[in-house]
Design an enzyme around this catalytic site. Structure first.
Site, short mmCIF file in Angstrom:
data_model
loop_
_atom_site.label_atom_id
_atom_site.label_comp_id
_atom_site.label_asym_id
_atom_site.label_seq_id
_atom_site.Cartn_x
_atom_site.Cartn_y
_atom_site.Cartn_z
N SER A 285 0.82 -1.20 0.00
CA SER A 285 0.00 0.00 0.00
C SER A 285 0.86 1.26 0.00
O SER A 285 1.58 1.52 -0.96
CB SER A 285 -0.96 -0.04 1.19
OG SER A 285 -1.85 1.04 1.15
N ASP B 146 -3.75 6.20 -3.03
CA ASP B 146 -2.59 5.65 -2.33
C ASP B 146 -1.85 4.68 -3.24
O ASP B 146 -2.20 4.52 -4.42
CB ASP B 146 -3.00 5.02 -1.00
CG ASP B 146 -3.84 3.76 -1.16
OD1 ASP B 146 -4.37 3.52 -2.26
OD2 ASP B 146 -4.00 3.02 -0.17
N ASP C 266 -1.50 1.42 -3.73
CA ASP C 266 -2.16 0.33 -4.46
C ASP C 266 -3.53 0.76 -4.98
O ASP C 266 -4.28 -0.07 -5.48
CB ASP C 266 -2.27 -0.92 -3.59
CG ASP C 266 -3.03 -0.71 -2.29
OD1 ASP C 266 -3.09 0.44 -1.82
OD2 ASP C 266 -3.54 -1.70 -1.73
N ASP D 64 -6.35 1.57 -3.78
CA ASP D 64 -7.65 1.13 -3.26
C ASP D 64 -8.30 2.21 -2.40
O ASP D 64 -9.49 2.13 -2.10
CB ASP D 64 -7.54 -0.19 -2.48
CG ASP D 64 -6.65 -0.10 -1.26
OD1 ASP D 64 -5.92 0.89 -1.10
OD2 ASP D 64 -6.67 -1.06 -0.45
#
Length: 453
Positions: A99, A243, A245, A247
């Site tokens: 992340s 962010d 990743d 998501d």
């Protein structure tokens, strides 16, 4: 490698420094453990842009295939794109990402078929036990017939699915600045936004897991400074920050001001309740009081839950909820297998803004009713002792309600606070909300004096 994996197997995922805490040999064992625990004969695997991600995901695939599972590799993707693949293909999935963590970290977010979460209580503990056992005793015996490993492109179908859930056909043209933070938003946004009446101003779309421009964590105000300035310079209608990743999605209004994720939760909840009258909406216990109020005003039922995606997803499944939101800018949709997708939340914001003539700041004002502190982290030597000191200070006071659904929440008529321990660091996290700024500041400072005393 040491067999104690407690430092890298967290409450919701695997996360640690590569190669110091884990490497490809351990990723291979995790792949074998994953298919053993899920009893999967086929899985789907994706990865982000971190330098270590391709090797780790390939090793995981080898471990799974060695035990007979067929592996579909979807390559570079956002975490919600992996959830899409898990849902659409009805396969357990593994996403290689850390992340917003720094470049030397990597991790695995795992799910069962249909993007159902794998957390500490839903398989992750068993996966850890097997990986620990095999790291000491050697890899498990391979299956009589190894599984296949093949590739598949899912970005086009993922984008089409998202756009089928939000009608953007009639919105007015909007100018939107998007800061991908050199993360996976740079991969997904161009395809998702293609064909929409949007003037896209891209920032940091180059995929680079070393994050050369800023950390890919838009919840830290330092990381949206560039976006705020660009929104003003471009005269844009709004800004979006993803962010690492992709998501999570964070929103900035036309004035360059951050929009509270709780306000976004309330806005999307109202839109989803218009589509699904009387539905249930999940919110975690650090979202604003605005969220349950808006849900009730729109004929829905709010349900309060712990912080964390596995808890939200479990509660959504248990209650048949239509939507869920967290103050960390995670947004969950029944139409997306109860999984979180910041991209779908962004499309809802674009549809709401583009469906009327006013500004974003005016639109969200109705959903942003209280004053919040934001999350304040304090490094402490003994989390339990400091939390107990705070509880002792408030316990027994008239007019206060205390609960320990997740950490300690203290609620009064005109304010509340929640104090939670981090699962991964020696931190206590404080969130305070009140009906006005002076009250919020007074409660915040009082609690912090105890925590840091």
């Amino acid at each position: 490698m040491a067999a104690d994996l407690s430092q890298i197997v967290k409450a919701y995922d695997v996360r640690g420094v590569v190669p110091d805490q884990w490497d490809e040999s351990l990723a291979e064992l995790f792949g074998a453990a994953f298919v053993t625990v899920t009893r999967a004969d086929a899985i789907v695997v994706g990865h982000d842009m971190r330098p270590s991600s391709p090797g780790l995901s390939a090793a995981f695939a080898r471990g799974a295939a060695a035990l007979g599972a067929d592996v579909t590799l979807i390559g570079l993707c956002s975490t919600d794109q992996l959830y899409y693949a898990s849902g659409a293909l009805d396969l357990p999935g593994a996403m290689f990402t850390a992340s917003h963590n720094p470049a030397q970290y990597n991790g695995i977010k795992m799910c069962r078929a249909g993007a159902a979460p794998v957390g500490q209580d839903t398989g992750l503990a068993e996966i850890r036990e097997l990986a620990e056992q095999w790291s000491e005793q050697g890899a498990p015996a391979p299956a009589a017939t190894a599984g296949t490993i093949s590739g598949r492109e899912t970005l086009t179908d993922y984008a089409a699915h998202l756009k089928s859930l939000v009608d953007l056909s009639a919105i007015r043209p909007l100018k939107v600045v998007v800061d991908a933070g050199n993360g996976m938003g740079g991969h997904t946004v161009p395809t998702v936004f293609d064909g929409l009446p949007l003037d896209l101003v891209p920032m940091y779309f180059e995929l680079d897991g070393t994050f050369p421009n800023h950390e890919a964590n838009p919840l830290d105000p330092a990381n949206i400074v560039d976006l705020q300035a660009r929104v003003l310079a471009e005269g844009a209608d709004l800004g979006l920050a993803f962010d690492g990743d992709a998501d999570r999605c964070f929103v900035v209004d036309e004035r360059g001001e951050p929009v509270s994720p709780s306000a976004i939760t309330a806005l999307v909840a109202a839109r989803e309740l218009a589509r699904h009258p009387g539905g249930t909406v999940i919110h975690n216990l650090i979202t604003s009081w605005s969220v349950p109020e808006v849900v009730r005003e729109n004929g829905g039922t709010p349900v309060r839950t712990r912080v964390g995606h596995s808890f939200i997803k479990q509660e959504m499944a248990a209650t048949g909820a239509i939507f869920g939101g967290e103050h960390s800018a995670h947004y969950y949709f029944a139409d997306f297998w109860n999984a979180d997708t910041g991209m779908l939340a962004a499309l809802h914001v674009l549809a709401a803004l583009g469906g009327q003539q006013g500004t974003l700041s005016a639109l969200v004002a109705q959903y942003d009713r209280y004053t919040g502190s934001g999350e304040i982290n304090s490094t402490v030597g003994d989390q339990a002792a400091r939390a107990a000191a705070v509880r002792a200070a408030y316990e027994g006071r008239d007019g206060l309600a205390l609960d320990e659904l997740d950490g300690l929440t203290v609620t009064a008529d005109d304010w509340w606070f929640n104090l939670r321990a981090s699962n991964t660091e020696p931190l206590l996290r404080l969130n305070v909300e009140a009906r006005d700024e002076p009250t919020m500041a007074k409660v915040r400072d009082e609690v912090l004096a105890i925590v840091r005393g």
